[in-house]
Design a protein around this motif. Structure first.
Motif, PDB file in Angstrom:
ATOM      1  N   SER A 217     -33.423  -1.422-128.969  1.00  0.00           N
ATOM      2  CA  SER A 217     -32.106  -0.795-128.862  1.00  0.00           C
ATOM      3  C   SER A 217     -31.863   0.171-130.019  1.00  0.00           C
ATOM      4  CB  SER A 217     -31.018  -1.860-128.846  1.00  0.00           C
ATOM      5  OG  SER A 217     -30.936  -2.508-130.104  1.00  0.00           O
ATOM      6  N   LYS A 218     -30.924   1.085-129.814  1.00  0.00           N
ATOM      7  CA  LYS A 218     -30.449   1.996-130.851  1.00  0.00           C
ATOM      8  C   LYS A 218     -29.088   1.500-131.344  1.00  0.00           C
ATOM      9  CE  LYS A 218     -33.527   5.502-130.448  1.00  0.00           C
ATOM     10  NZ  LYS A 218     -34.229   6.194-131.546  1.00  0.00           N
ATOM     11  N   VAL A 219     -28.738   1.869-132.557  1.00  0.00           N
ATOM     12  CA  VAL A 219     -27.449   1.480-133.127  1.00  0.00           C
ATOM     13  C   VAL A 219     -26.666   2.748-133.439  1.00  0.00           C
ATOM     14  CG1 VAL A 219     -26.256   0.172-134.913  1.00  0.00           C
ATOM     15  CG2 VAL A 219     -28.517  -0.571-134.138  1.00  0.00           C
ATOM     16  N   GLU A 220     -25.803   3.138-132.516  1.00  0.00           N
ATOM     17  CA  GLU A 220     -25.002   4.357-132.660  1.00  0.00           C
ATOM     18  C   GLU A 220     -25.876   5.548-133.041  1.00  0.00           C
ATOM     19  OE1 GLU A 220     -21.363   3.995-134.822  1.00  0.00           O
ATOM     20  OE2 GLU A 220     -21.097   1.892-134.281  1.00  0.00           O
ATOM     21  N   GLY A 221     -27.004   5.668-132.347  1.00  0.00           N
ATOM     22  CA  GLY A 221     -27.913   6.790-132.573  1.00  0.00           C
ATOM     23  C   GLY A 221     -28.981   6.549-133.608  1.00  0.00           C
ATOM     24  N   SER A 222     -28.862   5.485-134.383  1.00  0.00           N
ATOM     25  CA  SER A 222     -29.864   5.172-135.411  1.00  0.00           C
ATOM     26  C   SER A 222     -30.926   4.235-134.845  1.00  0.00           C
ATOM     27  CB  SER A 222     -29.192   4.505-136.618  1.00  0.00           C
ATOM     28  OG  SER A 222     -28.287   5.395-137.247  1.00  0.00           O
TER      29      SER A 222
ATOM     30  N   LEU B 209     -26.207   5.091-143.530  1.00  0.00           N
ATOM     31  CA  LEU B 209     -25.287   6.213-143.298  1.00  0.00           C
ATOM     32  C   LEU B 209     -23.850   5.801-143.595  1.00  0.00           C
ATOM     33  CD1 LEU B 209     -26.761   7.650-139.970  1.00  0.00           C
ATOM     34  CD2 LEU B 209     -27.000   8.602-142.266  1.00  0.00           C
ATOM     35  N   GLU B 210     -23.470   4.609-143.161  1.00  0.00           N
ATOM     36  CA  GLU B 210     -22.122   4.111-143.422  1.00  0.00           C
ATOM     37  C   GLU B 210     -21.856   3.982-144.922  1.00  0.00           C
ATOM     38  OE1 GLU B 210     -19.554   2.860-141.035  1.00  0.00           O
ATOM     39  OE2 GLU B 210     -20.706   4.365-139.929  1.00  0.00           O
ATOM     40  N   HIS B 211     -22.859   3.488-145.650  1.00  0.00           N
ATOM     41  CA  HIS B 211     -22.699   3.284-147.093  1.00  0.00           C
ATOM     42  C   HIS B 211     -22.586   4.619-147.826  1.00  0.00           C
ATOM     43  CE1 HIS B 211     -22.938   1.269-150.915  1.00  0.00           C
ATOM     44  NE2 HIS B 211     -24.031   1.926-151.249  1.00  0.00           N
ATOM     45  N   LEU B 212     -23.306   5.625-147.360  1.00  0.00           N
ATOM     46  CA  LEU B 212     -23.209   6.949-147.987  1.00  0.00           C
ATOM     47  C   LEU B 212     -21.812   7.538-147.809  1.00  0.00           C
ATOM     48  CD1 LEU B 212     -26.626   8.588-147.010  1.00  0.00           C
ATOM     49  CD2 LEU B 212     -25.854   8.000-149.320  1.00  0.00           C
ATOM     50  N   GLU B 213     -21.223   7.304-146.650  1.00  0.00           N
ATOM     51  CA  GLU B 213     -19.898   7.851-146.374  1.00  0.00           C
ATOM     52  C   GLU B 213     -18.796   7.066-147.084  1.00  0.00           C
ATOM     53  OE1 GLU B 213     -19.346   8.066-142.186  1.00  0.00           O
ATOM     54  OE2 GLU B 213     -20.965   9.520-141.870  1.00  0.00           O
ATOM     55  N   ALA B 214     -18.998   5.768-147.233  1.00  0.00           N
ATOM     56  CA  ALA B 214     -17.968   4.925-147.867  1.00  0.00           C
ATOM     57  C   ALA B 214     -18.651   3.881-148.740  1.00  0.00           C
ATOM     58  CB  ALA B 214     -17.096   4.260-146.803  1.00  0.00           C
ATOM     59  N   PRO B 215     -19.028   4.240-149.978  1.00  0.00           N
ATOM     60  CA  PRO B 215     -19.796   3.336-150.857  1.00  0.00           C
ATOM     61  C   PRO B 215     -19.128   2.000-151.146  1.00  0.00           C
ATOM     62  CG  PRO B 215     -19.797   5.580-151.708  1.00  0.00           C
ATOM     63  CD  PRO B 215     -18.804   5.549-150.590  1.00  0.00           C
ATOM     64  N   ASP B 216     -17.810   1.933-151.057  1.00  0.00           N
ATOM     65  CA  ASP B 216     -17.097   0.694-151.386  1.00  0.00           C
ATOM     66  C   ASP B 216     -16.812  -0.171-150.158  1.00  0.00           C
ATOM     67  OD1 ASP B 216     -17.003   1.412-154.075  1.00  0.00           O
ATOM     68  OD2 ASP B 216     -15.146   2.542-153.807  1.00  0.00           O
TER      69      ASP B 216
ATOM     70  N   GLU C 111     -20.259  -7.174-138.348  1.00  0.00           N
ATOM     71  CA  GLU C 111     -21.375  -6.449-138.956  1.00  0.00           C
ATOM     72  C   GLU C 111     -22.342  -7.413-139.643  1.00  0.00           C
ATOM     73  OE1 GLU C 111     -19.325  -2.119-139.932  1.00  0.00           O
ATOM     74  OE2 GLU C 111     -19.006  -3.805-141.295  1.00  0.00           O
ATOM     75  N   CYS C 112     -21.814  -8.454-140.254  1.00  0.00           N
ATOM     76  CA  CYS C 112     -22.676  -9.488-140.850  1.00  0.00           C
ATOM     77  C   CYS C 112     -23.546 -10.133-139.776  1.00  0.00           C
ATOM     78  CB  CYS C 112     -21.835 -10.554-141.540  1.00  0.00           C
ATOM     79  SG  CYS C 112     -21.071 -10.020-143.097  1.00  0.00           S
ATOM     80  N   ALA C 113     -22.958 -10.365-138.604  1.00  0.00           N
ATOM     81  CA  ALA C 113     -23.712 -10.957-137.506  1.00  0.00           C
ATOM     82  C   ALA C 113     -24.813 -10.012-137.041  1.00  0.00           C
ATOM     83  CB  ALA C 113     -22.773 -11.291-136.344  1.00  0.00           C
ATOM     84  N   GLU C 114     -24.546  -8.706-137.041  1.00  0.00           N
ATOM     85  CA  GLU C 114     -25.554  -7.725-136.644  1.00  0.00           C
ATOM     86  C   GLU C 114     -26.687  -7.649-137.671  1.00  0.00           C
ATOM     87  OE1 GLU C 114     -26.016  -5.994-133.824  1.00  0.00           O
ATOM     88  OE2 GLU C 114     -24.382  -7.250-133.083  1.00  0.00           O
ATOM     89  N   VAL C 115     -26.339  -7.775-138.934  1.00  0.00           N
ATOM     90  CA  VAL C 115     -27.373  -7.832-139.975  1.00  0.00           C
ATOM     91  C   VAL C 115     -28.276  -9.040-139.739  1.00  0.00           C
ATOM     92  CG1 VAL C 115     -27.771  -8.261-142.433  1.00  0.00           C
ATOM     93  CG2 VAL C 115     -26.072  -6.580-141.736  1.00  0.00           C
ATOM     94  N   ASP C 116     -27.668 -10.183-139.453  1.00  0.00           N
ATOM     95  CA  ASP C 116     -28.437 -11.401-139.204  1.00  0.00           C
ATOM     96  C   ASP C 116     -29.358 -11.232-137.993  1.00  0.00           C
ATOM     97  OD1 ASP C 116     -27.264 -12.635-141.342  1.00  0.00           O
ATOM     98  OD2 ASP C 116     -25.752 -13.692-140.163  1.00  0.00           O
ATOM     99  N   ARG C 117     -28.867 -10.571-136.955  1.00  0.00           N
ATOM    100  CA  ARG C 117     -29.699 -10.321-135.768  1.00  0.00           C
ATOM    101  C   ARG C 117     -30.931  -9.509-136.136  1.00  0.00           C
ATOM    102  NH1 ARG C 117     -27.253  -7.204-131.248  1.00  0.00           N
ATOM    103  NH2 ARG C 117     -29.246  -7.706-130.286  1.00  0.00           N
ATOM    104  N   GLU C 118     -30.723  -8.468-136.942  1.00  0.00           N
ATOM    105  CA  GLU C 118     -31.867  -7.621-137.300  1.00  0.00           C
ATOM    106  C   GLU C 118     -32.833  -8.366-138.210  1.00  0.00           C
ATOM    107  OE1 GLU C 118     -31.577  -3.489-137.024  1.00  0.00           O
ATOM    108  OE2 GLU C 118     -32.272  -3.165-139.087  1.00  0.00           O
ATOM    109  N   PHE C 119     -32.312  -9.193-139.113  1.00  0.00           N
ATOM    110  CA  PHE C 119     -33.198 -10.026-139.938  1.00  0.00           C
ATOM    111  C   PHE C 119     -34.120 -10.864-139.052  1.00  0.00           C
ATOM    112  CE2 PHE C 119     -30.200 -10.050-143.779  1.00  0.00           C
ATOM    113  CZ  PHE C 119     -31.065  -9.276-144.537  1.00  0.00           C
TER     114      PHE C 119
END
Length: 244
Positions: A55-60, A69-76, A83-91
């Motif tokens: 699968s793709k993630v919003e084009g990525s 990309l999200e972190h570059l736009e909003a570092p804080d 989103e934590c659940a999506e990170v866990d899925r990719e792990f």
């Protein structure tokens, strides 16, 4: 005629063996390579590039790419629960594929997937909502480093030399040591099961292939003994080897 949706034939032709990691590389319907892992209750199929689920993630290509990309736009910005659940899925997806690459002896691919997981750990720690969530992932960093070191060493053995394989293990062990130091647990480093297994692999390579001190080990010894002329020659030789 109603189209059959079951996979009985696939399962009957590929028996599950609980004593082994059951993995194979096969062709998909369009001719692409896909990995299949036989489980006790079915078959897991993974793509060989991008995200294992294809699968793709919003084009990525991956969730890591998306978060970068999200972190570059909003570092804080801090990760949400979803989103934590999506990170866990990719792990988990990259963990399964890393195991498959190791079983298939595609060592460079295993290194690439381990690197992806380590980068995802780094970024998710920066964007983590709390220390508990960070710790739940960081506890597995030595395991990922173990797989990465094992894969890199076996790849070096296959393509270069046993000396390069030993040196890859040394690099991996030093990275793991720094992790233990960072977490004030250096006294447990030598007795850690993963560290012991890598040290045993290193010594078995030394014995089987008659590897003495590697060039880097000789360089370190020369520096410690303040033999600076020898150290300079060894450093030049190491630079020549690395530039090949």
């Amino acid at each position: 005629m109603k189209r059959s949706m079951h996979i009985d034939d696939l399962l009957s032709k590929w028996a599950y063996d609980p004593s082994n990691l059951n993995v194979r590389l096969v062709k998909g319907k369009d001719g692409r390579d896909v990995i299949q892992m036989r489980l006790d209750m079915g078959i897991l199929q993974l793509e060989t590039a991008g995200r294992p689920d294809g699968s793709k993630v919003e084009g990525s290509d991956t969730y890591l790419d998306h978060l970068q990309l999200e972190h570059l736009e909003a570092p804080d910005r801090v990760l949400t629960d979803d989103e934590c659940a999506e990170v866990d899925r990719e792990f988990m997806q990259f963990y399964h594929r890393r195991l498959c690459w190791l079983r298939l002896q595609y060592y460079h691919r295993a290194v690439m997937d381990a690197n992806h997981t380590l980068r995802l750990m780094d970024l998710s720690s920066v964007m983590s909502p709390d220390e508990e969530w960070t710790g739940s992932h960081e506890q597995y960093r030595p395991f990922v480093l173990f797989h990465r070191t094992q894969a890199e060493a076996l790849g070096e053995l296959e393509e270069n030399s046993a000396e390069e394989a030993v040196q890859a293990i040394n690099r991996g062990l030093e990275t793991m040591r720094q992790f233990f130091i960072q977490h004030d647990a250096e006294e447990h480093f030598e007795e850690d099961e993963l560290v012991v297994r890598l040290a045993e692999l290193r010594e078995s390579l030394r014995n089987e292939y008659e590897v003495g001190q590697t060039l880097s080990e000789r360089l370190d010894a020369a520096i410690q003994q303040e033999e600076y002329e020898l150290a300079a020659r060894l450093r030049d030789e190491l630079a020549r080897r690395q530039s090949r």
